[in-house]
Design a protein around this motif. Structure first.
Motif, PDB file in Angstrom:
ATOM      1  N   CYS A  32      -3.436  -0.103 -11.295  1.00 39.30           N
ATOM      2  CA  CYS A  32      -4.676  -0.840 -11.565  1.00 39.30           C
ATOM      3  C   CYS A  32      -4.416  -2.334 -11.708  1.00 39.30           C
ATOM      4  CB  CYS A  32      -5.332  -0.303 -12.847  1.00 39.30           C
ATOM      5  SG  CYS A  32      -6.048   1.342 -12.675  1.00 39.30           S
ATOM      6  N   THR A  37      -9.897  -5.585  -6.824  1.00 33.21           N
ATOM      7  CA  THR A  37     -10.689  -4.361  -6.836  1.00 33.21           C
ATOM      8  C   THR A  37     -10.479  -3.636  -8.151  1.00 33.21           C
ATOM      9  OG1 THR A  37      -8.884  -3.111  -5.812  1.00 33.21           O
ATOM     10  CG2 THR A  37     -10.536  -4.070  -4.343  1.00 33.21           C
ATOM     11  N   CYS A  69      -9.947  -0.410 -10.717  1.00 28.98           N
ATOM     12  CA  CYS A  69      -9.030   0.727 -10.681  1.00 28.98           C
ATOM     13  C   CYS A  69      -9.713   1.938 -10.072  1.00 28.98           C
ATOM     14  CB  CYS A  69      -8.566   1.045 -12.099  1.00 28.98           C
ATOM     15  SG  CYS A  69      -7.263   2.280 -12.156  1.00 28.98           S
ATOM     16  N   ASN A  91      -5.908  -7.386  -4.808  1.00 30.72           N
ATOM     17  CA  ASN A  91      -7.072  -7.054  -4.001  1.00 30.72           C
ATOM     18  C   ASN A  91      -8.393  -7.353  -4.689  1.00 30.72           C
ATOM     19  OD1 ASN A  91      -5.271  -5.989  -2.085  1.00 30.72           O
ATOM     20  ND2 ASN A  91      -5.243  -4.013  -3.133  1.00 30.72           N
ATOM     21  N   GLU A 109      -3.810  -3.787  -8.204  1.00 27.31           N
ATOM     22  CA  GLU A 109      -5.046  -3.823  -7.414  1.00 27.31           C
ATOM     23  C   GLU A 109      -5.977  -4.925  -7.897  1.00 27.31           C
ATOM     24  OE1 GLU A 109      -6.559   0.161  -7.681  1.00 27.31           O
ATOM     25  OE2 GLU A 109      -5.632   0.732  -5.780  1.00 27.31           O
ATOM     26  N   HIS A 160      -9.502   3.306  -4.149  1.00 25.58           N
ATOM     27  CA  HIS A 160      -8.492   3.512  -3.113  1.00 25.58           C
ATOM     28  C   HIS A 160      -8.563   4.946  -2.629  1.00 25.58           C
ATOM     29  CE1 HIS A 160      -6.141   5.812  -6.038  1.00 25.58           C
ATOM     30  NE2 HIS A 160      -6.353   4.817  -6.886  1.00 25.58           N
ATOM     31  N   GLU A 182       0.827  -1.208   0.000  1.00 25.12           N
ATOM     32  CA  GLU A 182       0.000   0.000   0.000  1.00 25.12           C
ATOM     33  C   GLU A 182       0.860   1.256   0.000  1.00 25.12           C
ATOM     34  OE1 GLU A 182      -0.335  -2.566   1.994  1.00 25.12           O
ATOM     35  OE2 GLU A 182      -2.226  -3.432   1.260  1.00 25.12           O
TER      36      GLU A 182
END
Length: 574
Positions: free
Chosen positions: A547, A556, A558, A554, A550, A561, A523
């Motif tokens: 992106c 997730t 783009c 994760n 992530e 965050h 992170e």
């Protein structure tokens, strides 16, 4: 079976062989006596000598047969029965030759009974003593003198009782000894907390099964090394007793997940190992992935109080060939586990070496490729950080190339650049590469010369000339403040801008010898990429790389965050 157990079995075999050998020599005595009866004349000496030699040859022949049978007795039960029958017939024959019911050699059965009772247990001993007793009764009943009075019958009854008592006592003692040994081995091999096999037995078992890989009938051998993510934090928050309870809960889940053919071990602390017998690495991956999902959904009381859910990371490797060794197998699985932890935890990784990826992309000029491999190996002997840094950069380049949907030629160009980008460090003194304190200005300038050296290496090999500029420019900055030529913006070639981002990201998230600062979390490293896009990094490519990470780590989309709007000092890999 462990080495201690193997040594014990070898000692037992030697003891049983000695008993049988003694019994054979005792069986030969009545044979000699019958041959030498009334042979006082010198004329019969040669005949008796020949008879003795023939007898000894027969004994040696019987011993050879026993040795051959002994190697097969564990595989085939019939072989063991043939051996027992042969010994019984020899003992009975010796007794018949020496006078049948009048023989003084009836004690030969005792060798027979003791040996096989210890070797095979009380039940076998009682059966053999019953057979021996029955043979004595047959002799007493059918081989009588003319008066039909057998004065040896009472002593034979006592001898029969002795046979049964010996079989029972020796069998009971052998049974207790085996139970005691089993308990000792259990305490020596079993982890007291989880009930799984322990670290010591893991090495003993894996070493033996790898050494006998070609003879044990196993076609595939796959090793899983499992680490519980965030377990230290769990221990710190809830205490070691709760930590032990969690270990037991997870180990019970492991027991239910794997088959009886698989071997489970607690490697130490929060690490576990699983040996998958007769399973390919592809099947191993499916089993490991299923286990990862199960652990993620496991229920425990403290689950809602944790910021991070308890999960597992798994590294997988397989035994490559007969000449592969168990320590290399462990090392490969451990590297795969390290990769899984490094790439965000809660994942399964199959081991793949830097050279295996190189083979997939190998150009037509095989000799040049081998030379590059030799340079990478040489780097490893001088600076292991750079070797593993290259391996990680290659991985991230593969990941980003797939995300960008680059064609095969451009993917190859990017990945080859990742292989070569730090090879110029072969010309940097080892003392500088592994220095643990901050570098002097002179040493910094020395280290900054490595992109030029790396580019020179690329130009020397046919097929790598077109990546020389990429390698040369991988420390240029988007704002023009990089080195060696101070290029800016799109003056820096496209793949060099990608390599700059990936090289810096790995440098931030790993511990370098000459960097006294702590390595950053994923992170934190992503926030640095966001902060320095447009200055150090190409802004569009930096966003794309963020992106990609992530999405992989994760899951997730783009932009999902929160940005940190504070400046963080960054020093990319010099």
């Amino acid at each position: 079976m462990g080495s201690n157990a193997t040594r014990k079995i070898t000692k037992y075999k030697n003891m049983f062989f000695s008993i049988k050998l003694c019994a054979l020599f005792f069986c030969a005595i009545p044979m000699y006596q019958s041959l030498f009866t009334d042979s006082t004349s010198q004329a019969l000496f040669n005949v008796n000598l020949i008879a003795m030699l023939i007898s000894m040859a027969l004994i040696i022949f019987m011993l050879l047969i026993w040795v051959l049978l002994d190697s097969q007795r564990n595989k085939y039960k019939i072989v063991m029965l043939i051996e027992v029958a042969m010994f019984f017939l020899i003992c009975t024959g010796a007794i018949l030759i020496s006078g049948s019911y009048e023989s003084y050699y009836k004690f030969l059965y005792i060798f027979f009974i003791v040996s096989y009772t210890i070797e095979f247990g009380m039940k076998t001993g009682l059966i053999i003593s019953a057979c021996s007793s029955f043979s004595l009764i047959i002799m007493d009943l059918f081989y009588l003198n003319e008066s039909n009075v057998n004065k040896y019958f009472e002593s034979d009854l006592a001898l029969i009782a002795m046979f049964l008592v010996i079989a029972w006592v020796v069998g009971y003692y052998a049974k207790n000894e085996n139970l005691h040994i089993e308990n000792l081995e259990k305490y020596a091999n079993i982890d007291g907390l989880t009930g799984l096999y322990n670290h010591r037995y893991f090495h003993e078992y894996l070493k033996e099964i790898c050494n006998n890989y070609s003879t044990n009938g196993i076609k595939n051998l796959t090793l899983l090394i499992i680490d519980i993510d965030y377990f230290k934090s769990y221990n710190d928050v809830f205490g070691h007793q709760k930590g032990d309870m969690l270990l037991v809960l997870i180990s019970d889940l492991f027991k239910n997940h794997f088959s009886n053919n698989d071997m489970l071990f607690r490697y130490g602390g929060d690490e576990f190992c699983v040996v998958l017998n007769d399973q390919s690495i592809e099947n191993g991956f499916e089993v490991a992935e299923s286990l990862r999902r199960e652990v993620l959904n496991i229920e425990y009381n403290e689950k809602k109080m944790l910021r991070e859910r308890i999960s597992i990371s798994i590294g997988i490797s397989q035994l490559f060939a007969e000449n592969d060794d168990y320590l290399s197998l462990i090392e490969r699985a451990d590297k795969a586990l390290y990769k899984a932890k490094y790439l965000g935890k809660n994942r399964v990784e199959i081991y793949s070496s830097i050279f295996e990826r190189f083979k997939d992309l190998e150009p037509e000029q095989a000799s040049d490729t081998r030379s590059v491999k030799q340079l990478i190996t040489a780097i490893n002997t001088r600076d292991s950080y750079t070797y593993y840094h290259i391996e990680r950069v290659v991985h991230f380049c593969e990941l980003f190339a797939n995300y960008l949907k680059l064609d095969k030629a451009n993917t190859k160009k990017l990945i080859y650049s990742a292989y070569v980008h730090d090879l110029g460090k072969i010309y940097i003194p080892k003392e500088v590469l592994i220095k643990e304190s901050p570098l002097t200005q002179e040493e910094v300038e020395m280290l900054r010369s490595h992109p030029g050296y790396s580019a020179d290496i690329a130009r020397e090999f046919k097929g790598l000339e077109d990546i020389a500029d990429i390698v040369l420019q991988h420390h240029e900055r988007y704002d023009g403040n990089g080195y060696p030529n101070g290029l800016k913006g799109e003056e820096i070639c496209y793949f060099a801008r990608i390599l700059t981002i990936i090289d810096s990201f790995d440098a931030m998230t790993s511990k370098r010898p000459y960097n006294y600062k702590r390595s950053k979390s994923y992170e934190e490293a992503l926030e640095e990429l966001r902060y320095y896009k447009g200055t150090q990094f190409d802004p569009k490519l930096a966003d794309e790389f963020i992106c990609a990470l992530e999405l992989v780590f994760n899951n997730t989309k783009c932009g999902d965050h929160k940005s940190i709007n504070t400046k963080i000092d960054i020093t990319a890999d010099e």
